[in-house]
Design a protein around this motif. Structure first.
Motif, PDB file in Angstrom:
ATOM      1  N   UNK A 138      27.191  -3.878  15.055  1.00 23.74           N
ATOM      2  CA  UNK A 138      27.163  -3.148  13.790  1.00 23.74           C
ATOM      3  C   UNK A 138      25.742  -3.092  13.229  1.00 23.74           C
ATOM      4  N   UNK A 139      25.013  -4.189  13.301  1.00 18.68           N
ATOM      5  CA  UNK A 139      23.627  -4.197  12.832  1.00 18.68           C
ATOM      6  C   UNK A 139      22.749  -3.289  13.670  1.00 18.68           C
ATOM      7  N   UNK A 140      22.965  -3.271  14.969  1.00 13.08           N
ATOM      8  CA  UNK A 140      22.166  -2.417  15.841  1.00 13.08           C
ATOM      9  C   UNK A 140      22.379  -0.949  15.506  1.00 13.08           C
ATOM     10  N   UNK A 141      23.608  -0.578  15.193  1.00 19.67           N
ATOM     11  CA  UNK A 141      23.897   0.816  14.851  1.00 19.67           C
ATOM     12  C   UNK A 141      23.317   1.156  13.477  1.00 19.67           C
TER      13      UNK A 141
ATOM     14  N   UNK B 129      21.430   8.893  10.128  1.00 21.72           N
ATOM     15  CA  UNK B 129      22.841   8.523  10.010  1.00 21.72           C
ATOM     16  C   UNK B 129      23.312   7.867  11.306  1.00 21.72           C
ATOM     17  N   UNK B 130      23.994   6.723  11.208  1.00 22.34           N
ATOM     18  CA  UNK B 130      24.449   6.052  12.427  1.00 22.34           C
ATOM     19  C   UNK B 130      25.347   6.964  13.249  1.00 22.34           C
ATOM     20  N   UNK B 131      25.001   7.084  14.503  1.00 18.65           N
ATOM     21  CA  UNK B 131      25.777   7.927  15.406  1.00 18.65           C
ATOM     22  C   UNK B 131      26.450   7.043  16.443  1.00 18.65           C
ATOM     23  N   UNK B 132      27.759   6.963  16.343  1.00 18.95           N
ATOM     24  CA  UNK B 132      28.504   6.183  17.323  1.00 18.95           C
ATOM     25  C   UNK B 132      28.796   7.070  18.525  1.00 18.95           C
TER      26      UNK B 132
END
Length: 68
Positions: free
Chosen positions: A37-40, A46-49
């Motif tokens: 979660x921290x890496x993202x 914007x965090x892209x999963x």
């Protein structure tokens, strides 16, 4: 004010007690999930999963005892 302080103290106390009860495997899985979660979140935009991220988080979440 008093209620929020009492709530915070109770929550933290229960959290510390649960750490002693849970097994090492559950603790390790939670650490892996939090690190991912921290890496993202460290991404600038914007965090892209990606699909691989979603699969990893879904598989790890199945191993958490409170997520069943």
């Amino acid at each position: 004010m008093v209620w929020s302080l009492l709530y915070g103290l109770t929550r933290n106390t229960l959290g510390v007690m649960l750490l002693g009860i849970r097994g090492d495997a559950a603790k390790n899985v939670e650490i892996l999930v939090l690190r991912h979660q921290l890496a993202v979140r460290r991404q600038v935009h914007r965090p892209a999963l990606e699909p691989a991220d979603r699969v990893l988080l879904a598989a790890l979440s199945r191993m958490l005892p409170w997520a069943r």
